[in-house]
Design an enzyme around this catalytic site. Structure first.
Site, PDB file in Angstrom:
ATOM      1  N   CYS A  12       0.854  -1.187   0.000  1.00  0.00           N
ATOM      2  CA  CYS A  12       0.000   0.000   0.000  1.00  0.00           C
ATOM      3  C   CYS A  12       0.895   1.245   0.000  1.00  0.00           C
ATOM      4  CB  CYS A  12      -0.877   0.004   1.246  1.00  0.00           C
ATOM      5  SG  CYS A  12       0.112   0.031   2.747  1.00  0.00           S
ATOM      6  N   CYS A  94       2.576   5.913   8.718  1.00  0.00           N
ATOM      7  CA  CYS A  94       1.653   6.218   7.613  1.00  0.00           C
ATOM      8  C   CYS A  94       0.742   7.385   8.024  1.00  0.00           C
ATOM      9  CB  CYS A  94       0.816   4.989   7.304  1.00  0.00           C
ATOM     10  SG  CYS A  94      -0.480   5.340   6.102  1.00  0.00           S
ATOM     11  N   GLU A 124      -0.286  -1.434  15.221  1.00  0.00           N
ATOM     12  CA  GLU A 124      -0.924  -0.126  14.970  1.00  0.00           C
ATOM     13  C   GLU A 124      -1.941   0.186  16.073  1.00  0.00           C
ATOM     14  OE1 GLU A 124      -3.265   0.297  11.303  1.00  0.00           O
ATOM     15  OE2 GLU A 124      -4.502   1.649  12.500  1.00  0.00           O
ATOM     16  N   THR A 160      -6.781   1.090  10.929  1.00  0.00           N
ATOM     17  CA  THR A 160      -6.913   1.515   9.526  1.00  0.00           C
ATOM     18  C   THR A 160      -7.239   0.350   8.583  1.00  0.00           C
ATOM     19  OG1 THR A 160      -4.538   1.306   9.235  1.00  0.00           O
ATOM     20  CG2 THR A 160      -5.364   3.509   9.720  1.00  0.00           C
TER      21      THR A 160
HETATM   22 FE1  F3S Z   1      -1.136   1.092   4.264  1.00  0.00          FE
HETATM   23 FE2  F3S Z   1      -1.327   3.260   5.604  1.00  0.00          FE
HETATM   24 FE3  F3S Z   1      -3.447   2.113   4.720  1.00  0.00          FE
HETATM   25  S1  F3S Z   1       0.107   1.648   5.967  1.00  0.00           S
HETATM   26  S2  F3S Z   1      -2.970  -0.037   4.715  1.00  0.00           S
HETATM   27  S3  F3S Z   1      -1.894   3.044   3.489  1.00  0.00           S
HETATM   28  S4  F3S Z   1      -3.158   2.973   6.692  1.00  0.00           S
END
Ligand code: F3S
Length: 276
Positions: A12, A94, A124, A160
């Site tokens: 991701c 992130c 997380e 998330t």
């Molecule tokens: Fe990846 Fe960030 Fe979503 S690490 S799964 S883009 S919350």
């Protein structure tokens, strides 16, 4: 035979970004490290190590140098500890995780009882928990939500990568618990996008290859979803590909889990093409 990659697959945005940040901060003298493995993929961790980014399990293992916070994020104590030990800190949390952390912090400061919907052992979720002032309830199931006592102000955030459907279902149980409830839907769309792209492709091809760790929950889920549409194989590497799978196949689709590095996907793609 045609070989088609899913429109959205593999790492991701947050993981790609964290790996780029780690690479930018590599040091050949071995003084840069990520706090915990950057992703759960031993090949990627090894590759980074060779490029000058090691891994430490705790800041206590570092006497000096630079520590990189991975995409899952950490609690405020880690920032404080890095500063007090004189370590340079590079934050690759992130931005979506950061938002969930700050949301939990704000709710907590505004006097809400904070509920984090997510997996208790996920790093997380642990990091989001650390940002609340008076702790939080971590709820993973509808049963746990039902068991929550009624309370005054209830603030809800979400891991998330949690499933949207399950979040909705758990929130419907939580609505019974308070008249003053604030719900912050901190789910990121990466998982949904990967699953939707895989399903769309699986509908168009004769066979799907799902590339990723056998112990990776999100890769296994992708394989289960694709198997509802066509013949599907879950493989970790190109070495597992078998010639007989290709018999009578006109179109092969490929997708990959969130912790599958690009080069492993490319190897599978090239190998399929060479047999086309
Ligand atoms: Fe990846 Fe960030 Fe979503 S690490 S799964 S883009 S919350």
């Amino acid at each position: 035979m045609e070989v088609i990659l899913a429109e959205y697959l593999g790492f991701c945005y947050g993981v790609k970004r964290a790996i780029e940040i780690a690479r930018e901060n590599a040091s050949p003298d071995g003084t840069s490290s990520t706090l915990g493995p950057i992703i759960h993929n031993p090949q990627m961790v090894e590759r980074l190590k060779n490029e000058g980014v090691g891994t430490v399990a705790s800041l206590g293992e570092m006497e000096d140098g630079l520590v990189i916070i991975r995409s899952h994020g950490v609690g405020p104590k880690v920032y404080e500890e890095a500063e007090s030990r004189g370590l340079e800190l590079v934050d690759a949390t992130c931005p979506h995780v950061k938002k969930a952390q700050l949301s939990a912090k704000l709710l907590s400061e505004e006097g809400y009882t904070v509920v984090i919907v997510g997996e208790k052992e996920h790093p997380e979720v642990k990091s989001i928990f650390e940002w609340t002032q008076h702790g939080a309830r971590i709820i993973e199931t509808e049963e746990e939500a039902d068991a929550l006592p009624k309370c005054g102000k209830l603030g809800v955030v979400c891991q998330t990568t949690f499933s949207s459907d399950r979040f909705r279902s758990i929130v419907s149980c939580l609505l019974e618990k308070s008249r003053d409830i604030k719900i912050l839907r901190t789910i990121c769309t990466a998982t949904d996008m990967r699953q939707t792209a895989a399903l769309e492709l699986a509908e168009k091809v004769d066979m799907m290859l799902v590339v990723g760790g056998k112990n990776s929950a999100n890769t296994t889920r992708l394989a289960q979803l694709c198997a509802t549409k066509c013949r599907t194989y879950h493989i970790e590497t190109v070495a597992e590909l078998q010639d007989e799978w290709m018999n009578n196949v006109n179109k092969i689709g490929i997708t990959a889990g969130a912790s599958t590095p690009d080069w492993i996907i490319k190897e599978v793609y090239k190998q399929c093409q060479s047999r086309a």
